[in-house]
Design a protein around this motif. Structure first.
Motif, mmCIF file in Angstrom:
data_model
loop_
_atom_site.group_PDB
_atom_site.id
_atom_site.type_symbol
_atom_site.label_atom_id
_atom_site.label_comp_id
_atom_site.label_asym_id
_atom_site.label_seq_id
_atom_site.Cartn_x
_atom_site.Cartn_y
_atom_site.Cartn_z
ATOM 1 N N VAL A 72 0.854 -1.188 0.000
ATOM 2 C CA VAL A 72 0.000 0.000 0.000
ATOM 3 C C VAL A 72 0.887 1.234 0.000
ATOM 4 O O VAL A 72 1.724 1.407 0.909
ATOM 5 C CB VAL A 72 -0.943 0.023 1.220
ATOM 6 N N ASN A 117 0.678 5.181 0.113
ATOM 7 C CA ASN A 117 -0.180 6.337 0.386
ATOM 8 C C ASN A 117 0.576 7.607 -0.017
ATOM 9 O O ASN A 117 1.479 8.056 0.686
ATOM 10 C CB ASN A 117 -0.554 6.382 1.872
ATOM 11 N N VAL A 146 -1.573 -1.271 -4.065
ATOM 12 C CA VAL A 146 -2.604 -0.246 -3.879
ATOM 13 C C VAL A 146 -1.918 1.103 -3.760
ATOM 14 O O VAL A 146 -1.053 1.289 -2.889
ATOM 15 C CB VAL A 146 -3.458 -0.517 -2.619
ATOM 16 N N GLU A 195 -2.768 4.882 -2.994
ATOM 17 C CA GLU A 195 -3.847 5.724 -2.474
ATOM 18 C C GLU A 195 -3.688 7.167 -2.940
ATOM 19 O O GLU A 195 -2.583 7.686 -3.055
ATOM 20 C CB GLU A 195 -3.874 5.647 -0.947
ATOM 21 N N THR A 196 -4.812 7.806 -3.178
ATOM 22 C CA THR A 196 -4.853 9.168 -3.719
ATOM 23 C C THR A 196 -4.543 10.198 -2.633
ATOM 24 O O THR A 196 -5.089 10.126 -1.531
ATOM 25 C CB THR A 196 -6.236 9.454 -4.323
ATOM 26 N N GLU A 230 -4.543 13.751 -0.550
ATOM 27 C CA GLU A 230 -5.622 14.663 -0.180
ATOM 28 C C GLU A 230 -5.703 15.822 -1.162
ATOM 29 O O GLU A 230 -4.685 16.305 -1.674
ATOM 30 C CB GLU A 230 -5.382 15.180 1.236
ATOM 31 N N GLU A 239 -12.606 2.538 -4.907
ATOM 32 C CA GLU A 239 -12.802 3.421 -3.755
ATOM 33 C C GLU A 239 -11.766 4.540 -3.716
ATOM 34 O O GLU A 239 -11.207 4.877 -2.681
ATOM 35 C CB GLU A 239 -12.757 2.617 -2.452
ATOM 36 N N SER A 244 -8.751 4.657 -4.927
ATOM 37 C CA SER A 244 -7.358 4.237 -4.998
ATOM 38 C C SER A 244 -7.121 3.400 -6.245
ATOM 39 O O SER A 244 -8.011 2.683 -6.712
ATOM 40 C CB SER A 244 -6.967 3.427 -3.754
ATOM 41 N N VAL A 280 -5.717 0.227 -7.879
ATOM 42 C CA VAL A 280 -5.462 -1.120 -7.368
ATOM 43 C C VAL A 280 -5.045 -2.022 -8.520
ATOM 44 O O VAL A 280 -5.735 -2.113 -9.546
ATOM 45 C CB VAL A 280 -6.718 -1.701 -6.680
ATOM 46 N N TYR A 329 -2.409 12.578 -11.063
ATOM 47 C CA TYR A 329 -3.423 13.206 -10.207
ATOM 48 C C TYR A 329 -3.574 14.669 -10.590
ATOM 49 O O TYR A 329 -2.582 15.366 -10.878
ATOM 50 C CB TYR A 329 -3.014 13.144 -8.735
#
Length: 372
Positions: free
Chosen positions: A55, A57, A182, A184-185, A187, A200, A202, A204, A220
């Motif tokens: 993962v 982040n 994974v 994660e996007t 903020e 959701e 992210s 994957v 992004y």
């Protein structure tokens, strides 16, 4: 050769879980040394059921927090003890494992050379747990990779170049069966484009997947923040708020006036009869006072004490306390408290007659005592 050795170490990670390699010579950089499994690996019963989840982040400051979580089946109590020893040695920095900070520091060095950005692996920690039934060990390695993402010209972020090597390849060539990545996007951002599907919010990717043919990348875009308030709207809100404050202040002022200023009608209520004792009458009509009864007095200019004194003078200097309550419209408690204070100041006298109080001016009390 260096790139091949590091890539092989990752393959051991993603295919074999957390299997620790044996390095025959600390100074040797050979694939054979990294590929050889240690005795601990055999004790843990490594097999195809091992799983790895990575993962990543991503943060808006371009750093990324990584969590590499490996699951491994434990067939016996000896496997459990071997797993717990491995976790303990990793936490003490004494383990020789493919899942350690040294491996990712090598990857960060390759990525820094490839991208031209300075990168570090910091805040490394290890955590290991065994499921309640004792059949699975879960080892999690956490760390922060600085400058992992790159900023785009439009203020967004892009993830991808940190997975490359200086020769144009990648140190992360594929995901094996049962492995998952994974991303994660960050903020205040949203995914604009990516190499894999979104779940959701992210990105994957689930193995098997050849990441040489389908390189890792995520773009992004920064999401717009809340629009600044319209100055006209602010002025309107401020004006409405000021009006509401004035209305509230007016209501409070009127309530205060109702409590402190008696009604202008000093006579008894229409149709009412004021009970008097013979001592109160003195043979005179209290409503036809000789000196003050006909005077026009603005009662709103009188204080509470002066109002009481005025009523007493209009009624021959004496009144029952209950009649004062009726004439002023004040509460029993207020009249009682006010008369007690006036009695203390000798502005009035209070005489208890049965269950009632007779209030009189000081000179009238002398008259009742026969001093007239």
């Amino acid at each position: 050769m260096r790139y091949a050795v590091i890539i092989l170490a990752l393959l051991i990670l993603v295919v074999g879980g957390f299997a620790p390699p044996v390095v025959a010579d600390a100074g040797a950089d050979t694939a054979a040394g990294l590929a050889a499994p240690a005795a601990q690996t055999a004790q843990l019963g490594q097999d195809d059921s091992a799983q790895t989840t990575i993962v990543v982040n991503v943060h808006s400051d371009t750093n990324a927090t990584w969590k590499v979580r490996t699951r491994h089946s434990l067939r016996s109590s000896e496997d459990v003890r071997a797993f717990e020893r491995l976790v303990d040695e990793l936490q003490r920095g004494e383990a020789n494992s493919s899942l350690d900070e040294g491996m990712f520091r090598n990857y960060a060095e390759l990525a820094a050379e490839s991208t031209g950005r300075e990168m570090e692996i910091v805040d490394v920690s290890y955590n290991g747990t065994v499921t309640d039934d004792g059949t699975t060990g879960v080892l999690t390695m956490s760390f922060t990779w600085t400058n992992f993402a790159e900023r785009t010209d439009d203020g967004g972020l892009r993830v991808g170049d940190a997975f490359t090597t200086p020769d144009g390849g990648t140190w992360f060539p594929w995901l094996a069966e049962g492995q998952q990545l994974v991303i994660e996007t960050p903020e205040s951002h949203e995914v604009q484009n990516s190499f894999s599907g979104i779940r959701e919010g992210s990105v994957v990717a689930t193995g098997p997947m050849d990441l040489r043919e389908q390189p890792i990348y995520v773009v992004y875009e920064a999401t717009p923040g809340p629009e600044p308030p319209d100055p006209l709207s602010l002025e309107l809100v401020a004006g409405v708020g000021a009006m509401l404050l004035l209305v509230v202040a007016g209501v409070l002022y009127l309530r205060q006036q109702e409590e402190t200023v008696p009604q202008s009608d000093t006579g008894p209520a229409s149709g009412s009869v004021v009970d008097r004792s013979p001592d109160d009458l003195d043979g005179d009509d209290p409503d036809s006072g000789d000196s003050d009864g006909g005077d026009d007095v603005d009662l709103s200019l009188l204080s509470d004490e002066e109002r009481v004194e005025y009523l007493l003078e209009q009624r021959g200097g004496r009144m029952r306390q209950a009649d004062i309550v009726k004439q002023t419209g004040w509460s029993d408690a207020k009249v009682s408290q006010l008369l007690s204070a006036m009695a203390d100041e000798e502005r009035v006298n209070k005489l208890r007659i049965g269950r009632e109080n007779l209030i009189s001016l000081p000179n009238e009390s002398h008259r009742t005592n026969g001093d007239e």
